[in-house]
Scaffold this motif. Structure first.
Motif, PDB file in Angstrom:
ATOM      1  N   THR A   1       4.380 -10.656  -4.021  1.00  0.00           N
ATOM      2  CA  THR A   1       2.617 -10.983  -3.533  1.00  0.00           C
ATOM      3  C   THR A   1       2.416 -10.115  -2.507  1.00  0.00           C
ATOM      4  O   THR A   1       1.237  -9.398  -2.638  1.00  0.00           O
ATOM      5  CB  THR A   1       2.242 -12.322  -3.372  1.00  0.00           C
ATOM      6  OG1 THR A   1       2.818 -13.192  -4.656  1.00  0.00           O
ATOM      7  CG2 THR A   1       1.062 -12.552  -3.033  1.00  0.00           C
ATOM      8  N   THR A   2       3.156 -10.021  -1.568  1.00  0.00           N
ATOM      9  CA  THR A   2       2.720  -9.459  -0.324  1.00  0.00           C
ATOM     10  C   THR A   2       2.813  -7.567  -0.774  1.00  0.00           C
ATOM     11  O   THR A   2       2.089  -7.019  -0.038  1.00  0.00           O
ATOM     12  CB  THR A   2       3.788  -9.471   0.808  1.00  0.00           C
ATOM     13  OG1 THR A   2       3.705 -11.153   1.024  1.00  0.00           O
ATOM     14  CG2 THR A   2       3.458  -8.876   1.870  1.00  0.00           C
TER      15      THR A   2
ATOM     16  N   ALA B   1      -0.218  -7.071  -2.565  1.00  0.00           N
ATOM     17  CA  ALA B   1      -1.722  -7.204  -1.733  1.00  0.00           C
ATOM     18  C   ALA B   1      -1.658  -6.242  -0.557  1.00  0.00           C
ATOM     19  O   ALA B   1      -2.813  -5.911  -0.103  1.00  0.00           O
ATOM     20  CB  ALA B   1      -1.469  -8.868  -1.210  1.00  0.00           C
TER      21      ALA B   1
ATOM     22  N   LEU C   1      -6.535  -4.354  -4.742  1.00  0.00           N
ATOM     23  CA  LEU C   1      -5.806  -5.055  -4.151  1.00  0.00           C
ATOM     24  C   LEU C   1      -5.621  -5.484  -2.532  1.00  0.00           C
ATOM     25  O   LEU C   1      -5.294  -6.480  -2.216  1.00  0.00           O
ATOM     26  CB  LEU C   1      -4.377  -4.448  -4.362  1.00  0.00           C
ATOM     27  CG  LEU C   1      -4.010  -4.168  -5.884  1.00  0.00           C
ATOM     28  CD1 LEU C   1      -2.758  -3.230  -5.845  1.00  0.00           C
ATOM     29  CD2 LEU C   1      -3.553  -5.562  -6.484  1.00  0.00           C
ATOM     30  N   THR C   2      -6.424  -4.175  -1.779  1.00  0.00           N
ATOM     31  CA  THR C   2      -6.468  -4.620  -0.203  1.00  0.00           C
ATOM     32  C   THR C   2      -7.490  -5.328   0.234  1.00  0.00           C
ATOM     33  O   THR C   2      -7.920  -5.409   1.352  1.00  0.00           O
ATOM     34  CB  THR C   2      -5.853  -3.456   0.490  1.00  0.00           C
ATOM     35  OG1 THR C   2      -6.963  -2.361  -0.087  1.00  0.00           O
ATOM     36  CG2 THR C   2      -4.620  -2.966   0.139  1.00  0.00           C
TER      37      THR C   2
END
Length: 92
Positions: free
Chosen positions: A5-6, A9, A57-58
């Motif tokens: 996830t990280t 993200a 995403l970011t």
């Protein structure tokens, strides 16, 4: 196991894809001896889509997502227009 996830993200997944696309462009240009503009034409539309993905995403604003997506289509069409027609294949 890393936290995926990280990884996604943070945009790192998109960065890896962009690095692979850059390597593909260099391979086309240097190894396959494609003209630089041809190599860029092949890779640039996909790279622009990945830049938009990275923005999404970011958490980037909508213009940072929409602009690369909007530019990718004309760049792709320009690449297709520059290519010579294929021989030996009938239209479907």
């Amino acid at each position: 196991m890393p936290d995926l996830t990280t990884y996604f993200a943070s945009g790192r997944a998109a960065d890896v894809i962009l690095a692979v696309l850059a390597l593909e462009m260099l391979w086309l240009w240097r190894v396959r001896r494609a003209p630089l503009m041809t190599a860029l034409g092949v890779v640039l539309p996909g790279a622009l889509i990945v830049v938009a993905l990275r923005g999404a995403l970011t958490g980037a604003g909508w213009p940072a997502i929409a602009l690369p997506l909007a530019v990718s289509l004309p760049v792709h069409l320009l690449d297709l227009a520059r290519r010579p027609p294929r021989r030996g294949r009938g239209r479907r």
